[in-house]
Design an enzyme around this catalytic site. Sequence first.
Site, PDB file in Angstrom:
ATOM      1  CE  LYS A  13       1.322   5.625  18.756  1.00 49.43           C
ATOM      2  NZ  LYS A  13       1.431   5.915  17.582  1.00 49.43           N
ATOM      3  NE  ARG A  88      -2.461   0.326  17.498  1.00 47.42           N
ATOM      4  CZ  ARG A  88      -0.674   0.292  17.989  1.00 47.42           C
ATOM      5  NH1 ARG A  88      -0.636  -0.004  18.619  1.00 47.42           N
ATOM      6  NH2 ARG A  88      -0.485   0.549  16.712  1.00 47.42           N
ATOM      7  NE  ARG A 126      10.808  13.830   5.732  1.00 49.34           N
ATOM      8  CZ  ARG A 126       9.467  14.275   6.500  1.00 49.34           C
ATOM      9  NH1 ARG A 126       9.782  14.776   8.271  1.00 49.34           N
ATOM     10  NH2 ARG A 126       8.855  14.760   6.206  1.00 49.34           N
ATOM     11  NE  ARG A 139       6.867  -1.227  12.843  1.00 46.26           N
ATOM     12  CZ  ARG A 139       6.733   0.190  13.119  1.00 46.26           C
ATOM     13  NH1 ARG A 139       7.168   0.348  13.503  1.00 46.26           N
ATOM     14  NH2 ARG A 139       5.220  -0.684  13.506  1.00 46.26           N
ATOM     15  NE  ARG A 150       1.354   0.112  10.583  1.00 50.30           N
ATOM     16  CZ  ARG A 150       2.127   0.891  10.687  1.00 50.30           C
ATOM     17  NH1 ARG A 150       2.682   0.724   9.442  1.00 50.30           N
ATOM     18  NH2 ARG A 150       2.631   1.317  11.603  1.00 50.30           N
TER      19      ARG A 150
END
Length: 196
Positions: A13, A88, A126, A139, A150
């Site tokens: 995204k 979401r 990656r 992160r 997630r």
Amino acid sequence: MIVIFLGPPGAGKGTQAAHIVKKYGVPQLSTGDMLRSAVAAQTPVGAKAKAVMDAGNLVSDDIVAAIVEERIEQDDCAPGFLLDGFPRTIVQAEMLDAMLTKKERGVDVVIELRVDEEALLGRLRRRIDETLARGDKRRKDDNEDTFKYRLQVYCDQTAPLIPYYEKQGKLKAVDGMGSVEAVSAEIDVILDHFRR
Ligand code: ADP
């Protein structure tokens, strides 16, 4: 042009959003980025969101909707915007519809990036390698276990948006497994209809 980007974590995204911003001149509103900025700036919202995000859970609908509502009132959003990471949940989608209706606006199109889940883990590995190679910090939620969690959160809470927008006749699915350029080209075909 009000566009929503839908797709699991790692679907690409962010990459495609950058393309849309450049080509169509609309700002990208990434709730993930906005929340990470709030955490970095140690605002009250950031303080609440940090632990939730690190664990891969969703921040509360009210907090996220308030951030988005404030942002879309800014001048640069007048011609339109691209929502990346919001809504979401079904509740967030309803909140978005309500806030846009108040402003006599509405979502034009929802682009769903369809990807193979197996491939997502490869992409995550990656992304982590590349981040570390650049010398950047990764992160906290970019590790395999949290990522799998997630994905589960996406399936449980976000995937129901697919039939939600399908019913509104706004859903367009794009094959997210092609090259970055191929995916962009598919998106362009869809968005060229909404160009103003
Ligand atoms: P990715 O695109 O990698 O899945 P994001 O950067 O969009 O992740 O979001 C990272 C985290 O920020 C999410 O796991 C969640 O905790 C929080 N978040 C972002 N957007 C929302 C939202 N719309 N509602 C609730 N939480 C959100």
